[in-house]
Enzyme design. Structure first.
Site, short mmCIF file in Angstrom:
data_model
loop_
_atom_site.label_atom_id
_atom_site.label_comp_id
_atom_site.label_asym_id
_atom_site.label_seq_id
_atom_site.Cartn_x
_atom_site.Cartn_y
_atom_site.Cartn_z
CB SER A 1 32.01 20.75 6.70
OG SER A 1 33.40 20.15 6.65
CE1 TYR B 1 32.85 20.39 1.05
CE2 TYR B 1 34.37 20.15 2.93
CZ TYR B 1 33.33 19.89 2.28
OH TYR B 1 32.10 19.25 2.84
N1 LIG Z 1 30.90 12.87 4.38
C1 LIG Z 1 31.40 13.90 5.10
O1 LIG Z 1 32.07 13.29 6.06
C2 LIG Z 1 30.82 15.14 5.18
C3 LIG Z 1 31.77 16.05 6.31
C4 LIG Z 1 31.44 17.25 6.75
C5 LIG Z 1 30.25 17.67 5.99
N2 LIG Z 1 29.63 16.93 5.07
C6 LIG Z 1 28.30 17.67 4.25
O2 LIG Z 1 27.25 16.64 4.09
C7 LIG Z 1 26.57 17.05 2.98
C8 LIG Z 1 26.07 15.82 2.13
O3 LIG Z 1 27.42 15.19 1.89
P1 LIG Z 1 27.67 13.75 1.56
O4 LIG Z 1 29.08 13.22 2.32
O5 LIG Z 1 26.60 12.83 1.92
O6 LIG Z 1 27.97 13.56 0.10
P2 LIG Z 1 27.60 12.72 -1.18
O7 LIG Z 1 27.43 11.11 -0.61
O8 LIG Z 1 28.73 12.87 -2.21
O9 LIG Z 1 26.17 13.38 -1.62
C9 LIG Z 1 26.30 14.50 -2.46
C10 LIG Z 1 24.97 14.65 -2.92
O10 LIG Z 1 25.03 15.95 -3.42
C11 LIG Z 1 24.48 15.87 -4.87
N3 LIG Z 1 25.08 17.03 -5.63
C12 LIG Z 1 26.14 17.10 -5.93
N4 LIG Z 1 26.39 18.23 -6.66
C13 LIG Z 1 25.27 18.70 -7.15
C14 LIG Z 1 24.58 19.86 -7.90
N5 LIG Z 1 25.58 20.61 -8.57
N6 LIG Z 1 23.35 20.01 -8.03
C15 LIG Z 1 22.63 19.11 -7.20
N7 LIG Z 1 22.81 18.17 -6.38
C16 LIG Z 1 24.18 17.92 -6.28
C17 LIG Z 1 24.54 14.50 -5.21
O11 LIG Z 1 23.77 14.20 -6.20
P3 LIG Z 1 23.90 13.76 -7.60
O12 LIG Z 1 25.40 13.53 -8.08
O13 LIG Z 1 22.85 12.90 -8.12
O14 LIG Z 1 23.59 15.29 -8.36
C18 LIG Z 1 24.45 13.92 -3.92
O15 LIG Z 1 23.19 13.40 -3.78
C19 LIG Z 1 27.55 17.88 2.43
O16 LIG Z 1 26.91 19.40 2.37
C20 LIG Z 1 28.65 17.90 2.81
O17 LIG Z 1 29.65 19.21 2.61
C21 LIG Z 1 29.97 15.78 4.67
#
Ligand SMILES: NC(=O)c1ccc[n+]([C@@H]2O[C@H](COP(=O)([O-])OP(=O)(O)OC[C@H]3O[C@@H](n4cnc5c(N)ncnc54)[C@H](OP(=O)(O)O)[C@@H]3O)[C@@H](O)[C@H]2O)c1
Length: 371
Positions: free
Chosen positions: A213, A238
């Site tokens: 990130s 984080y």
């Molecule tokens: N969104 C942004 O702006 C952003 C920015 C920088 C980096 N990122 C990175 O992008 C990646 C994807 O994030 P996102 O934004 O798509 O988030 P999201 O929509 O909240 O999705 C997160 C996923 O992780 C799963 N998860 C959470 N805790 C878990 C656990 N303990 N065990 C197994 N699965 C788990 C959730 O599934 P369940 O709840 O069904 O388990 C969900 O499918 C992450 O690595 C995040 O750090 C995102």
């Protein structure tokens, strides 16, 4: 990454050479002409080396408008995508399945898993998908998943370490006693990668893509308080977890090269994308959530945010050890390119220390040295 280091060392060599030649000229005035000729030659050499470094870097940079249309067929390939039930992970699973891959979606909640699969199959009835339940924060479930997949899959061609939680307001701990973000975002993926290494090694061209990130730019690995026990700041924890993910991706490439595991380990980040991350972390009603929502028009969709990961996972031109992301202002959005590797992530000594501390904390060993 190697290319970046090469360009750096070339530009560093030039002043050192010219200082040596200045000293030579000062000591013996008859050498002034020769010294200047040598100095000029050294500068030319440095310029050529820097040019070579830049052109190597240009080769490693992806096509800025790379899109799903550029993704080669993934028929016959098997991917494991953590966090494939929402956000970028869902988009990864959908795009990989559409390209013909068999995709194992891994997350906590089977109902959300079934919904994700139904949504993808509504558009693509032949999509080869399965859901496997795991709580990455509970290492016993990660080991159980590893055993199940080793029993049921012939190999894994791509592992996408994508799942995460961000900035829960209160410090949580995992069943293994680790801080919740450190456990979910980093340690769970460290163990999962070790569990799946035998399956990855059966692939002809295995890749591991780990999500970091832009928050990693503000991160620091605090070995004195790795689990935020002394002080818990949600975004600090984080940022540390996402820096750890980036360091893991780079260190995994180094270890694979040294041990002959044959992996390509890459890192990616989505910029800022509209997903469930904020709502399920600090909450949309929190000050952080409101601030985030007020800038929404600058953010990527989850599908746009998935592009760096999908490039890293499938493009033949993607380079192991490299970090991909959007290249617009502050890398929040924009065309695909090389992401900025924070200085903290460039310290191979810290990465090696973090690796060995994580092996101890998780009681997990990657196989040592032997090819
Ligand atoms: N969104 C942004 O702006 C952003 C920015 C920088 C980096 N990122 C990175 O992008 C990646 C994807 O994030 P996102 O934004 O798509 O988030 P999201 O929509 O909240 O999705 C997160 C996923 O992780 C799963 N998860 C959470 N805790 C878990 C656990 N303990 N065990 C197994 N699965 C788990 C959730 O599934 P369940 O709840 O069904 O388990 C969900 O499918 C992450 O690595 C995040 O750090 C995102």
């Amino acid at each position: 990454m190697h290319t970046r280091n090469f360009a750096l060392s070339a530009s560093r060599r030039a002043p050192a050479l010219s200082i040596a030649h200045q000293r030579l000229a000062t000591r013996n005035p008859r050498n002034v002409g020769a010294a200047w000729r040598q100095r000029l030659a050294a500068l030319c050499l440095a310029a050529v080396a820097a040019f070579a470094g830049n052109s190597a870097r240009a080769q490693a940079a992806p096509k800025p408008d790379w899109s799903l249309a550029d993704m080669p067929s993934q028929a016959g390939r098997i991917f494991v995508v953590t966090g494939g039930t929402s956000g970028m992970g869902f988009e990864d699973a959908k795009a990989l399945a559409a390209a013909g891959a068999r995709v194992v979606i891994v997350a906590r909640n089977p109902e959300r898993g079934a919904e994700a699969i139904a949504k993808i199959r509504a558009d693509d009835p032949d999509a080869q998908l399965q859901f496997e339940s795991v709580d990455l924060a509970d290492l016993s479930t990660v080991r159980a998943l590893g055993a199940r997949l080793r029993d049921s899959l012939p190999r894994v061609d791509g592992l996408i370490n994508n799942a995460a939680i961000m900035a829960p307001p209160e410090r949580g701990t995992s069943p293994d006693g680790l801080e919740a973000q450190f456990a979910t975002n980093y340690a769970g993926h460290f163990v999962l990668t070790a569990e799946l290494l035998p399956l990855l090694r059966r692939s002809e061209a295995p890749r591991v893509v780990t999500l970091s990130s832009i928050a990693a730019l503000r991160g620091r690995i605090d070995f004195h308080d790795l689990q935020s026990e002394r002080s818990y700041e949600p975004m600090v924890a984080y940022a540390q977890s996402k820096l750890a993910c980036l360091m893991f991706a780079r260190e995994l490439q180094r270890r694979s090269d040294a041990a002959g595991w044959g992996l390509q380990s890459l890192a990616a980040h989505p910029g800022v994308a509209v997903t469930e991350l904020v709502a399920r972390g600090p909450g949309l009603d929190s000050a952080q959530g409101q601030q985030w929502a007020s800038r929404r028009e600058h953010y990527q969709t989850a599908a746009q945010g998935a592009i760096p990961t999908l490039f890293a996972a499938t493009a033949p031109e993607a380079v192991g050890g490299t970090y991909y992301g959007p290249t617009g202002p502050m890398e929040i959005n924009g065309p695909l390119g090389l992401a900025t590797v924070p200085p903290a992530a460039q310290d191979a000594g810290v990465a090696a220390r973090l690796w060995s501390v994580t092996e101890q904390l998780t009681e997990t060993r990657f196989p040592a040295g032997a090819r």
